[in-house]
Design an enzyme around this catalytic site. Sequence first.
Site, mmCIF file in Angstrom:
data_model
loop_
_atom_site.group_PDB
_atom_site.id
_atom_site.type_symbol
_atom_site.label_atom_id
_atom_site.label_comp_id
_atom_site.label_asym_id
_atom_site.label_seq_id
_atom_site.Cartn_x
_atom_site.Cartn_y
_atom_site.Cartn_z
ATOM 1 N N GLN A 157 -52.123 18.398 45.556
ATOM 2 C CA GLN A 157 -51.237 18.818 46.290
ATOM 3 C C GLN A 157 -51.652 20.364 45.979
ATOM 4 O O GLN A 157 -52.485 21.073 45.199
ATOM 5 C CB GLN A 157 -49.998 18.620 44.872
ATOM 6 C CG GLN A 157 -49.831 19.128 43.858
ATOM 7 C CD GLN A 157 -48.854 18.785 43.041
ATOM 8 O OE1 GLN A 157 -48.062 18.160 43.423
ATOM 9 N NE2 GLN A 157 -49.321 18.013 41.764
ATOM 10 N N HIS A 188 -33.190 19.904 32.833
ATOM 11 C CA HIS A 188 -34.024 19.249 32.012
ATOM 12 C C HIS A 188 -33.215 19.276 30.465
ATOM 13 O O HIS A 188 -33.342 17.847 30.271
ATOM 14 C CB HIS A 188 -35.105 20.353 31.183
ATOM 15 C CG HIS A 188 -36.561 20.618 32.183
ATOM 16 N ND1 HIS A 188 -36.214 21.810 32.679
ATOM 17 C CD2 HIS A 188 -37.297 19.689 32.984
ATOM 18 C CE1 HIS A 188 -38.183 21.762 33.523
ATOM 19 N NE2 HIS A 188 -38.383 20.637 33.208
ATOM 20 N N ASP A 212 -44.798 20.685 34.285
ATOM 21 C CA ASP A 212 -44.404 21.212 33.465
ATOM 22 C C ASP A 212 -43.939 21.638 32.204
ATOM 23 O O ASP A 212 -44.014 22.876 31.156
ATOM 24 C CB ASP A 212 -43.115 22.136 34.410
ATOM 25 C CG ASP A 212 -41.869 21.636 34.668
ATOM 26 O OD1 ASP A 212 -41.596 21.070 32.856
ATOM 27 O OD2 ASP A 212 -41.604 21.221 35.592
ATOM 28 N N GLU A 232 -48.714 12.490 33.938
ATOM 29 C CA GLU A 232 -48.666 13.402 34.643
ATOM 30 C C GLU A 232 -50.342 13.211 35.200
ATOM 31 O O GLU A 232 -51.442 13.625 35.111
ATOM 32 C CB GLU A 232 -48.826 14.728 34.178
ATOM 33 C CG GLU A 232 -49.057 16.136 35.834
ATOM 34 C CD GLU A 232 -48.460 16.015 36.416
ATOM 35 O OE1 GLU A 232 -48.576 15.872 38.140
ATOM 36 O OE2 GLU A 232 -46.966 16.463 35.860
ATOM 37 N N ASP A 264 -52.113 8.161 37.050
ATOM 38 C CA ASP A 264 -51.238 8.442 38.256
ATOM 39 C C ASP A 264 -50.187 7.012 37.812
ATOM 40 O O ASP A 264 -50.448 6.038 36.743
ATOM 41 C CB ASP A 264 -51.779 7.135 39.187
ATOM 42 C CG ASP A 264 -50.027 6.415 40.569
ATOM 43 O OD1 ASP A 264 -49.459 7.201 41.542
ATOM 44 O OD2 ASP A 264 -50.356 4.978 40.485
ATOM 45 N N GLY A 265 -48.883 7.624 37.640
ATOM 46 C CA GLY A 265 -47.672 7.236 36.821
ATOM 47 C C GLY A 265 -47.700 5.569 37.017
ATOM 48 O O GLY A 265 -47.253 4.656 36.694
ATOM 49 N N ASP A 288 -40.016 12.314 35.691
ATOM 50 C CA ASP A 288 -39.430 13.819 35.846
ATOM 51 C C ASP A 288 -40.668 13.958 37.525
ATOM 52 O O ASP A 288 -41.254 14.305 36.785
ATOM 53 C CB ASP A 288 -39.867 14.470 34.907
ATOM 54 C CG ASP A 288 -39.757 16.000 34.918
ATOM 55 O OD1 ASP A 288 -39.383 16.207 36.456
ATOM 56 O OD2 ASP A 288 -39.644 16.708 33.919
ATOM 57 N N PRO A 295 -39.808 17.175 53.821
ATOM 58 C CA PRO A 295 -39.650 16.890 55.038
ATOM 59 C C PRO A 295 -40.700 16.515 55.739
ATOM 60 O O PRO A 295 -40.613 16.351 57.469
ATOM 61 C CB PRO A 295 -38.659 18.573 55.745
ATOM 62 C CG PRO A 295 -38.150 18.977 53.784
ATOM 63 C CD PRO A 295 -39.441 17.800 52.972
#
EC number: 2.5.1.16
Length: 419
Positions: A157, A188, A212, A232, A264-265, A288, A295
Amino acid sequence: MQGLHLTADCYGCRCDGALLLDPEQLRRFVVQQTTLSGLTIVGEKFHPFQAADGSAAGVTCALLLAESHLAIHTWPERNAVTLDVYVCNYTSDNSAKASGLLDALIAGFAPSQSQTHRLQRGEGGAGQTLALEQLTPHSAYGTRLSPPLAQMQSPFQRIEIADSAEFGKVMRLDGAFMTSERDEFFYHECLVHPAALAHPQPRRALIIGGGDGGSSEELLKHPSIAHITLCEIDPAVIQLARRHLQQIHRGALDDPRVRHVAQDGFAFVLEAARHPAAEHAYDLILLDLTDPQTPDGSALAADCYTREFLQACHALLADNGALVMHLGSPFHHPQRFGLLRQRLSSVFRQVSPYTVYVPLYGALWGMAVASDTLAPRGLDSGAVASRLRERGLHDLQYYNAEVHPALFALPNFVQNLGA
């Protein structure tokens, strides 16, 4: 002359090579994406270049827009593309359309690396730009950002961290607002504490996403927490958060109780569910995540919203365990909210949806606690106050004993979604 000027330099493009060489194929792609963005084409020019030996050597194109222009130049010998989008915002704000178009073009060229710049022209001044996130095809929300403190294209990303006057440092992923220094506690604290306070003594937790560090920081406030697995997929998010978002994670990313898994979760959870072990019995699982679909149609986290994934999470919960996830905005995303609530109800005996307004998202946001036994709605303010005192949770900015039952008091239109 007030408007938004966007540029992007794309390197290591992994698209079909013909897209960099064939003016007609490039035209079809560019015209389609521009039309989908809602901008108005009033003229066009696509010019192919040739090398000395007569072979194709790239294409330059320009689209004249009623809102201003789009210009592209391809560099096939370098697998590179330069993009330039400018829109006038004199009579209406076209910033979201321009941002959406740039994101779609970058996605189509699939660069391994890219660098983007946003310049507010005319009245914007001070080097800031109005950064907008498209909530739906018809609505957007945003805030002015200074030039990025950090930006990179990871294998997964585009990550950007920038300063803002209202929110402090802001993290965006693929152009979507994720978190900010000054409002992170809205999200959070409400993601973590309703379920964690309802649990008599949470010891082990799994967080999918959460790079984060904000959800880890909130969980670690509970003295019984002995171990957190932070799964993550993108290590770059954690690296940049460590460097720039200390006011959000407050060192939690380096706490010895936090185990990092760069995976990958979806794959991590399904593998753990297939091979049950004591270390995979979690009191709390927090999803999370980014939204299941943005979009522009991308869906990095989409697998983690499926019924198959929720069933696997259910298998990893210890007795009295609970899963927490966000459902999106009940106003802007009512179908998503209702569908996810129904999926949770098909897997868990008790599903407790709740809402909180998140300033950075510009919307009322939905969350849910799902469990076979844990019922956070059943905790009254007195019980919550007692547990807050017992656990020494005094440094919260949003969540308290009175807020807890209020979170679960849903307006009628929200109660009816997916019921």
